[in-house]
Each structure stands twice: as structure tokens, then as C-alpha cells.
Write a protein that holds these residues in place. Structure first.
Motif, PDB file in Angstrom:
ATOM      1  N   SER A  36      -5.572  11.679   0.311  1.00 55.66           N
ATOM      2  CA  SER A  36      -6.115  10.383   0.636  1.00 55.66           C
ATOM      3  C   SER A  36      -7.525  10.770   1.168  1.00 55.66           C
ATOM      4  O   SER A  36      -8.317  10.439   1.171  1.00 55.66           O
ATOM      5  CB  SER A  36      -4.857   9.414   1.229  1.00 55.66           C
ATOM      6  N   ALA A  37      -6.803  11.413   2.383  1.00 58.90           N
ATOM      7  CA  ALA A  37      -8.363  11.298   3.369  1.00 58.90           C
ATOM      8  C   ALA A  37      -9.243  12.301   2.974  1.00 58.90           C
ATOM      9  O   ALA A  37     -10.560  11.968   2.873  1.00 58.90           O
ATOM     10  CB  ALA A  37      -7.555  11.782   4.894  1.00 58.90           C
TER      11      ALA A  37
ATOM     12  N   ILE B   6      -7.005   3.525  -2.423  1.00 57.94           N
ATOM     13  CA  ILE B   6      -6.081   4.438  -1.468  1.00 57.94           C
ATOM     14  C   ILE B   6      -4.578   2.925  -1.301  1.00 57.94           C
ATOM     15  O   ILE B   6      -3.434   3.847  -2.040  1.00 57.94           O
ATOM     16  CB  ILE B   6      -6.089   4.815  -0.608  1.00 57.94           C
ATOM     17  N   ILE B   7      -4.930   1.991  -0.868  1.00 61.08           N
ATOM     18  CA  ILE B   7      -4.413   1.397  -0.371  1.00 61.08           C
ATOM     19  C   ILE B   7      -3.573   0.168  -1.161  1.00 61.08           C
ATOM     20  O   ILE B   7      -1.890   0.145  -0.858  1.00 61.08           O
ATOM     21  CB  ILE B   7      -4.698  -0.289   0.666  1.00 61.08           C
TER      22      ILE B   7
ATOM     23  N   GLU C  18     -11.097   3.212   0.163  1.00 63.88           N
ATOM     24  CA  GLU C  18     -10.040   3.244   0.508  1.00 63.88           C
ATOM     25  C   GLU C  18      -8.809   1.627   0.022  1.00 63.88           C
ATOM     26  O   GLU C  18      -7.670   1.721   0.170  1.00 63.88           O
ATOM     27  CB  GLU C  18     -10.247   2.597   2.380  1.00 63.88           C
ATOM     28  N   LYS C  19     -10.115   0.863  -0.146  1.00 64.77           N
ATOM     29  CA  LYS C  19      -9.157   0.163  -1.138  1.00 64.77           C
ATOM     30  C   LYS C  19      -8.248   0.645  -2.038  1.00 64.77           C
ATOM     31  O   LYS C  19      -7.093  -0.031  -2.317  1.00 64.77           O
ATOM     32  CB  LYS C  19     -10.078  -1.326  -1.411  1.00 64.77           C
TER      33      LYS C  19
ATOM     34  N   VAL D 178     -11.508  10.145   0.102  1.00 64.39           N
ATOM     35  CA  VAL D 178     -11.441   9.107   0.730  1.00 64.39           C
ATOM     36  C   VAL D 178     -13.168   9.482   1.665  1.00 64.39           C
ATOM     37  O   VAL D 178     -14.168   9.294   1.589  1.00 64.39           O
ATOM     38  CB  VAL D 178     -11.232   8.123   2.122  1.00 64.39           C
TER      39      VAL D 178
END
Length: 106
Positions: A39-40, A53-54, A50-51, A43
Motif C-alpha cells: 500500500s505504501a 487504499i482506505i 490514499e482514499k 501511494v
């Protein structure tokens, strides 16, 4: 273990058409080689926001994702959540469905 959860998250991103299969495989390989969370990497490289991923993580764990940038908060419900609790959890009531409050948290 991390590779399994990353793959699951990646498959959700793939299903949501946020990334391609090629990108997923490349990033999973980098995660394994470099020890940086998938995920990092996504991004950092600007491949997803980020949205994204969230929202995918929320779906993965079965929690609704509410984007407050597009979801209108109902001010008439503000008093339904005790102020101290709202501050403690960075929470706001955004809607009410029957007798259930929809609370968004940071």
C-alpha cells in the motif's frame, strides 16, 4: 502473511479497477524484495490515492467507507454524539438510518 493480506488488498484494488494485474504483480514483488508495504509503494509511486487504499481496506473488513468530501454531513445530528466522544475518536455523525447512526471516524 503480509504477502497474503497484500495480495487480498491488491485483488480488491484490481476488482475496483484501480490498478492492473501487471502493476499488482510488480508491486508485490517489490514489497517482498524491499520490505515496504504494498500500500505504501502504491501511494509513494502515485499509482493510487490514499482514499483508494482506505476504501479497499474498509471493504476488506466489511466497514462502509464514507468520503466526507462528497457526503453531506447532517448538522442536525451533531448533538447525537457526545462532544467528548467525538473529539476522542475524531468522529462525526453523518447520517441516521432508522434508529442507527452512521458515524465517520478518522
Amino acid at each position: 502473511m503480509a504477502q497474503t493480506s497484500s495480495r487480498q488488498l491488491g485483488e480488491l484494488l484490481l476488482d475496483r479497477k484501480v490498478i492492473s494485474r501487471d502493476v499488482l504483480e510488480l508491486v508485490l514483488d517489490r514489497e517482498e524484495r524491499e520490505g515496504i508495504a504494498m500500500s505504501a509503494l502504491l501511494v509513494q509511486e502515485g499509482l493510487v490515492g490514499e482514499k483508494d487504499i482506505i476504501a479497499a481496506v474498509a471493504e476488506q473488513v466489511g466497514i462502509p467507507f464514507v468520503d466526507l468530501a462528497v457526503y453531506a454531513v447532517r448538522p442536525d445530528l451533531e448533538a447525537r454524539l457526545e462532544a467528548a466522544v467525538a473529539r476522542l475518536h475524531n468522529a462525526v455523525v453523518v447520517d441516521r438510518q432508522s434508529d442507527v447512526l452512521l458515524v465517520a471516524m478518522e
